[in-house]
Design a protein around this motif. Structure first.
Motif, PDB file in Angstrom:
ATOM      1  N   THR A 182       0.833  -1.209   0.000  1.00 40.04           N
ATOM      2  CA  THR A 182       0.000   0.000   0.000  1.00 40.04           C
ATOM      3  C   THR A 182       0.864   1.254   0.000  1.00 40.04           C
ATOM      4  O   THR A 182       0.640   2.194  -0.769  1.00 40.04           O
ATOM      5  N   LYS A 183       1.884   1.300   0.880  1.00 38.02           N
ATOM      6  CA  LYS A 183       2.740   2.483   0.986  1.00 38.02           C
ATOM      7  C   LYS A 183       3.558   2.724  -0.285  1.00 38.02           C
ATOM      8  O   LYS A 183       3.860   3.871  -0.622  1.00 38.02           O
ATOM      9  N   ASP A 236       2.488   2.206  -3.139  1.00 38.56           N
ATOM     10  CA  ASP A 236       1.516   2.533  -4.186  1.00 38.56           C
ATOM     11  C   ASP A 236       1.533   1.497  -5.308  1.00 38.56           C
ATOM     12  O   ASP A 236       1.683   1.822  -6.492  1.00 38.56           O
ATOM     13  N   PRO A 289      -0.963  -0.972  -6.673  1.00 35.39           N
ATOM     14  CA  PRO A 289      -2.344  -1.471  -6.670  1.00 35.39           C
ATOM     15  C   PRO A 289      -2.453  -2.869  -7.252  1.00 35.39           C
ATOM     16  O   PRO A 289      -1.537  -3.370  -7.907  1.00 35.39           O
ATOM     17  N   ARG A 304       2.451  -7.919  -7.450  1.00 35.98           N
ATOM     18  CA  ARG A 304       2.841  -6.780  -6.618  1.00 35.98           C
ATOM     19  C   ARG A 304       4.045  -7.092  -5.745  1.00 35.98           C
ATOM     20  O   ARG A 304       4.860  -6.221  -5.453  1.00 35.98           O
ATOM     21  N   ARG A 361      11.427  -2.362  -6.452  1.00 32.08           N
ATOM     22  CA  ARG A 361      11.589  -1.022  -5.847  1.00 32.08           C
ATOM     23  C   ARG A 361      12.713  -1.043  -4.824  1.00 32.08           C
ATOM     24  O   ARG A 361      13.532  -0.115  -4.747  1.00 32.08           O
TER      25      ARG A 361
END
Length: 246
Positions: free
Chosen positions: A222-223, A225, A227, A234, A241
């Motif tokens: 969530t942090k 970003d 989705p 994800r 990242r």
């Protein structure tokens, strides 16, 4: 041989000081570095031209905007161009745009950009151009001797970055770190995810329940970003990242 023939001949310089011939300086073979100045502030430009002339540089052109600057640089092909980053007509980044053209057409011309403010992105673009580049803040040009030494160093092929810019770049890098939004525990979980550990494996290593790890993972996604997506995993994107930020 007559006594007069044995007399030492002295060289008299323009101050009336006599110097033995063996100590007299030979004529300089190198010409003074030629400089073109560009700044729409006429008083600042004239003052800078006078300072450079007195310091051994040859100011061969002055310009008040980017168009005039490019015309003069193309005509005289100077060793150095000193450019205000903001000039008419828009007072945006006209000087930087002209610097791009100069670097492309005349890569042997050193470039110094003078700026009233720290412009991080613009400075990075300029400095990426290679040797013979400088980015200086006008407000920090207060030591004449140091400034002239800096100009000479850049004209000779060196690169100089204003210390204020270096600190701003460090702050900007920290601001852009996508992992700053994560807590220390979430960073630890993400690092273990990057090592390929499952939720159960992470739970064993950090001594928590698997349910707690699942909550951390949901918070991380969530942090960052990330989705829900039918085509991209994800968890993999989160790991990417993490690796990019290292």
């Amino acid at each position: 041989m007559c006594g007069a023939c044995h007399r030492r001949v002295l060289v008299i310089d323009n101050r009336g000081v006599a110097t033995p011939p063996e100590m007299a300086e030979a004529p300089e073979d190198r010409r003074a570095p030629r400089v073109v100045l560009a700044d729409d502030d006429v008083l600042l430009r004239e003052g800078l031209a006078s300072l450079l002339d007195r310091s051994g540089f040859d100011v061969v052109g002055q310009a008040g905007n980017g168009v005039e600057l490019l015309a003069q640089v193309r005509s005289v092909r100077p060793e150095l161009a000193i450019i205000d980053i903001r000039m008419p007509p828009g007072h945006a980044t006209e000087g930087l745009q002209a610097a791009r053209v100069i670097r492309a057409e005349l890569p042997g011309t050193a470039i110094i950009v003078l700026s009233a403010h720290v412009e991080v992105e613009e400075a990075m673009e300029l400095l990426a151009g290679g040797e013979g580049t400088g980015y200086l803040l006008k407000s920090r040009v207060t030591d004449v001797t140091q400034f002239i030494e800096t100009v000479g160093r850049i004209a000779a092929g060196g690169s100089v970055v204003d210390p204020s810019l270096v600190q701003e770049l460090i702050r900007a890098r920290r601001r852009r770190d996508p992992l700053d939004v994560l807590s220390p525990r979430e960073r630890e979980v993400l690092a273990l995810m990057a090592e390929g550990a499952s939720n159960a494996g992470i739970a064993r290593q950090i001594f928590v329940t698997e349910g707690t790890v699942e909550k951390h993972v949901r918070s991380i996604l969530t942090k960052l970003d990330l989705p829900e997506s039918e085509t991209e995993h994800r968890r993999v994107l989160a790991v990417l990242r993490f690796l990019e930020a290292r």
